[in-house]
Design a protein around this motif. Structure first.
Motif, PDB file in Angstrom:
ATOM      1  N   GLU A 155       0.919  -1.123   0.182  1.00 22.88           N
ATOM      2  CA  GLU A 155      -0.098   0.183  -0.116  1.00 22.88           C
ATOM      3  C   GLU A 155       0.789   1.121  -0.081  1.00 22.88           C
ATOM      4  O   GLU A 155       1.993   1.188   0.552  1.00 22.88           O
ATOM      5  N   PHE A 156       0.560   2.164  -0.716  1.00 30.72           N
ATOM      6  CA  PHE A 156       1.316   3.648  -0.669  1.00 30.72           C
ATOM      7  C   PHE A 156       0.805   4.471   0.418  1.00 30.72           C
ATOM      8  O   PHE A 156      -0.275   4.213   1.133  1.00 30.72           O
ATOM      9  N   MET A 157       1.661   5.435   0.892  1.00 28.31           N
ATOM     10  CA  MET A 157       1.675   6.479   1.839  1.00 28.31           C
ATOM     11  C   MET A 157       1.232   7.665   1.423  1.00 28.31           C
ATOM     12  O   MET A 157       1.882   8.111   0.381  1.00 28.31           O
ATOM     13  N   GLY A 158       0.097   8.040   1.846  1.00 28.36           N
ATOM     14  CA  GLY A 158      -0.481   9.455   1.458  1.00 28.36           C
ATOM     15  C   GLY A 158      -0.792   9.312  -0.011  1.00 28.36           C
ATOM     16  O   GLY A 158      -1.540   8.632  -0.443  1.00 28.36           O
ATOM     17  N   THR A 159       0.125  10.162  -0.778  1.00 27.75           N
ATOM     18  CA  THR A 159      -0.112  10.518  -2.053  1.00 27.75           C
ATOM     19  C   THR A 159       1.285  10.026  -2.844  1.00 27.75           C
ATOM     20  O   THR A 159       1.366  10.013  -4.083  1.00 27.75           O
ATOM     21  N   ASP A 160       2.208   9.468  -2.110  1.00 25.82           N
ATOM     22  CA  ASP A 160       3.473   8.969  -2.739  1.00 25.82           C
ATOM     23  C   ASP A 160       3.389   7.655  -3.369  1.00 25.82           C
ATOM     24  O   ASP A 160       3.464   6.590  -2.574  1.00 25.82           O
ATOM     25  N   PHE A 161       2.745   7.636  -4.369  1.00 23.97           N
ATOM     26  CA  PHE A 161       2.848   6.261  -5.285  1.00 23.97           C
ATOM     27  C   PHE A 161       3.991   5.417  -5.321  1.00 23.97           C
ATOM     28  O   PHE A 161       3.968   4.298  -5.408  1.00 23.97           O
ATOM     29  N   GLN A 162       5.029   6.130  -5.178  1.00 24.02           N
ATOM     30  CA  GLN A 162       6.386   5.321  -5.250  1.00 24.02           C
ATOM     31  C   GLN A 162       6.426   4.389  -4.061  1.00 24.02           C
ATOM     32  O   GLN A 162       7.123   3.562  -4.115  1.00 24.02           O
ATOM     33  N   THR A 163       5.917   4.795  -2.868  1.00 21.79           N
ATOM     34  CA  THR A 163       5.958   3.795  -1.814  1.00 21.79           C
ATOM     35  C   THR A 163       5.140   2.383  -2.068  1.00 21.79           C
ATOM     36  O   THR A 163       5.290   1.540  -1.204  1.00 21.79           O
ATOM     37  N   ALA A 164       4.566   2.318  -3.159  1.00 23.78           N
ATOM     38  CA  ALA A 164       3.604   1.239  -3.592  1.00 23.78           C
ATOM     39  C   ALA A 164       4.809   0.031  -4.062  1.00 23.78           C
ATOM     40  O   ALA A 164       4.264  -0.996  -3.884  1.00 23.78           O
ATOM     41  N   GLY A 165       6.052   0.164  -4.120  1.00 31.20           N
ATOM     42  CA  GLY A 165       6.922  -0.886  -4.342  1.00 31.20           C
ATOM     43  C   GLY A 165       6.601  -1.071  -5.927  1.00 31.20           C
ATOM     44  O   GLY A 165       6.187  -0.539  -6.825  1.00 31.20           O
ATOM     45  N   SER A 166       7.291  -2.323  -6.212  1.00 33.77           N
ATOM     46  CA  SER A 166       7.233  -2.994  -7.312  1.00 33.77           C
ATOM     47  C   SER A 166       5.725  -3.522  -7.929  1.00 33.77           C
ATOM     48  O   SER A 166       5.065  -3.550  -6.787  1.00 33.77           O
ATOM     49  N   HIS A 167       5.775  -3.938  -9.099  1.00 36.92           N
ATOM     50  CA  HIS A 167       4.311  -4.727  -9.416  1.00 36.92           C
ATOM     51  C   HIS A 167       4.142  -6.142  -8.684  1.00 36.92           C
ATOM     52  O   HIS A 167       5.408  -6.839  -8.296  1.00 36.92           O
ATOM     53  N   PHE A 168       3.109  -6.383  -8.280  1.00 35.56           N
ATOM     54  CA  PHE A 168       2.769  -7.551  -7.462  1.00 35.56           C
ATOM     55  C   PHE A 168       3.189  -8.833  -8.111  1.00 35.56           C
ATOM     56  O   PHE A 168       2.708  -8.842  -9.447  1.00 35.56           O
ATOM     57  N   ASN A 169       4.214  -9.590  -7.684  1.00 35.80           N
ATOM     58  CA  ASN A 169       4.607 -10.827  -8.346  1.00 35.80           C
ATOM     59  C   ASN A 169       5.196 -11.955  -7.453  1.00 35.80           C
ATOM     60  O   ASN A 169       6.348 -12.162  -7.353  1.00 35.80           O
ATOM     61  N   PRO A 170       4.007 -12.677  -7.039  1.00 37.37           N
ATOM     62  CA  PRO A 170       4.415 -13.439  -6.073  1.00 37.37           C
ATOM     63  C   PRO A 170       5.031 -14.971  -6.754  1.00 37.37           C
ATOM     64  O   PRO A 170       5.492 -15.729  -6.044  1.00 37.37           O
ATOM     65  N   THR A 171       4.907 -14.816  -8.216  1.00 35.45           N
ATOM     66  CA  THR A 171       5.517 -16.037  -8.789  1.00 35.45           C
ATOM     67  C   THR A 171       6.765 -15.868  -9.268  1.00 35.45           C
ATOM     68  O   THR A 171       7.416 -16.913 -10.111  1.00 35.45           O
ATOM     69  N   GLY A 172       7.298 -14.675  -9.316  1.00 35.81           N
ATOM     70  CA  GLY A 172       8.565 -14.464  -9.807  1.00 35.81           C
ATOM     71  C   GLY A 172       9.033 -14.480 -11.119  1.00 35.81           C
ATOM     72  O   GLY A 172       9.988 -14.780 -11.466  1.00 35.81           O
ATOM     73  N   LYS A 173       7.863 -14.052 -11.941  1.00 36.33           N
ATOM     74  CA  LYS A 173       7.675 -14.003 -13.288  1.00 36.33           C
ATOM     75  C   LYS A 173       8.460 -12.652 -13.703  1.00 36.33           C
ATOM     76  O   LYS A 173       8.676 -11.840 -12.945  1.00 36.33           O
TER      77      LYS A 173
ATOM     78  N   ASN B 151       7.917   0.006 -18.872  1.00 33.86           N
ATOM     79  CA  ASN B 151       8.304   1.233 -19.691  1.00 33.86           C
ATOM     80  C   ASN B 151       6.994   2.335 -19.678  1.00 33.86           C
ATOM     81  O   ASN B 151       6.902   3.245 -20.585  1.00 33.86           O
ATOM     82  N   SER B 152       6.177   2.279 -18.413  1.00 34.64           N
ATOM     83  CA  SER B 152       4.917   3.016 -18.709  1.00 34.64           C
ATOM     84  C   SER B 152       5.020   4.294 -17.804  1.00 34.64           C
ATOM     85  O   SER B 152       3.816   5.216 -17.758  1.00 34.64           O
ATOM     86  N   GLY B 153       6.059   4.854 -17.379  1.00 29.20           N
ATOM     87  CA  GLY B 153       6.303   6.244 -16.889  1.00 29.20           C
ATOM     88  C   GLY B 153       6.179   6.393 -15.276  1.00 29.20           C
ATOM     89  O   GLY B 153       5.737   5.406 -14.707  1.00 29.20           O
ATOM     90  N   ASP B 154       5.766   7.721 -15.022  1.00 30.21           N
ATOM     91  CA  ASP B 154       5.197   7.979 -13.629  1.00 30.21           C
ATOM     92  C   ASP B 154       4.237   7.366 -13.166  1.00 30.21           C
ATOM     93  O   ASP B 154       3.238   7.138 -13.884  1.00 30.21           O
ATOM     94  N   ARG B 155       4.082   7.352 -12.035  1.00 31.14           N
ATOM     95  CA  ARG B 155       2.809   6.949 -11.198  1.00 31.14           C
ATOM     96  C   ARG B 155       1.847   8.137 -10.923  1.00 31.14           C
ATOM     97  O   ARG B 155       2.159   9.107 -10.493  1.00 31.14           O
ATOM     98  N   ILE B 156       0.760   8.217 -11.312  1.00 33.26           N
ATOM     99  CA  ILE B 156      -0.129   9.381 -11.354  1.00 33.26           C
ATOM    100  C   ILE B 156      -1.341   9.297 -10.692  1.00 33.26           C
ATOM    101  O   ILE B 156      -1.922  10.239 -10.234  1.00 33.26           O
ATOM    102  N   ALA B 157      -1.739   8.081 -10.480  1.00 35.71           N
ATOM    103  CA  ALA B 157      -2.859   7.845  -9.406  1.00 35.71           C
ATOM    104  C   ALA B 157      -2.912   6.441  -8.933  1.00 35.71           C
ATOM    105  O   ALA B 157      -2.343   5.492  -9.496  1.00 35.71           O
ATOM    106  N   GLY B 158      -3.837   6.182  -7.956  1.00 36.71           N
ATOM    107  CA  GLY B 158      -3.645   4.915  -7.192  1.00 36.71           C
ATOM    108  C   GLY B 158      -4.924   5.080  -6.199  1.00 36.71           C
ATOM    109  O   GLY B 158      -5.514   5.785  -5.703  1.00 36.71           O
TER     110      GLY B 158
END
Length: 182
Positions: free
Chosen positions: A86-104, A170-177
């Motif tokens: 989960e991200f903190m406030g509106t800092d979408f960078q704190t959401a980490g990487s894409h959810f990838n429990p299978t290591g793909k 390569n989808s750029g900045d995080r703008i909403a979430g």
């Protein structure tokens, strides 16, 4: 003779009503209630913290269906993913990487992919609105499950996901979430 004609017509009408209009085609998006396991609603906010829409996640037997509806975005194609935290406030960078429990690796076009959190690009119309439904096969809304989406984030990116560049498309900045409630 008119009574004979009316009785069969009334009978046909009653049969149609009593059988629940079974000949009416159901919408593709309908899900039998018996297949719904759990559901969550997520408010989607922009970088200013303003609500711009919502997502409804519904767990089914083989994964999670996500219905997204947003407005106020730049028209065009936007990368759209589930991120690991989960991200903190509106800092979408704190959401980490894409959810990838299978290591793909990332992307629907990547022969080694894709992440469980990878979805199709969000298509935003000229009026800034988008409605989209995705299905995340194997995902759950169950506490403690390694493939659970609970406590993770839905992130919308500024640009188009190329479906192959690892790790982000390569989808750029995080703008909403939005944060998926636990």
């Amino acid at each position: 003779m008119s009574l004979i004609i009316r009785v069969p017509m009334i009978g046909i009408f009653l049969i149609f009503i009593l059988t629940g209009c079974s000949s009416i085609k159901q919408e593709e998006e309908s899900i039998p209630v018996s297949e719904i396991v759990s559901a969550r609603t997520v408010n989607i906010v922009n970088g200013k913290g303003e609500k711009i829409g919502k997502a409804v996640l519904t767990e089914e037997k083989s994964g999670v269906r996500l219905h997204m509806q947003v407005s106020g975005l730049k028209p065009g194609s936007h990368g759209f993913h589930i991120h690991e935290k989960e991200f903190m406030g509106t800092d979408f960078q704190t959401a980490g990487s894409h959810f990838n429990p299978t290591g793909k690796e990332h992307g629907h076009l990547n022969p080694k992919g894709s992440h469980m959190g990878d979805m199709k690009n969000l298509m935003v119309k000229a009026n800034g609105e988008a409605k989209q439904t995705e299905f995340l096969k194997g995902a759950t809304l169950s506490k403690g499950d390694a493939q659970s989406l609970l406590g993770r984030s839905i992130i919308i990116h500024e640009g188009t996901d190329d479906y192959s560049t690892d790790p982000t498309g390569n989808s750029g900045d995080r703008i909403a979430g939005g944060v998926i409630p636990k």
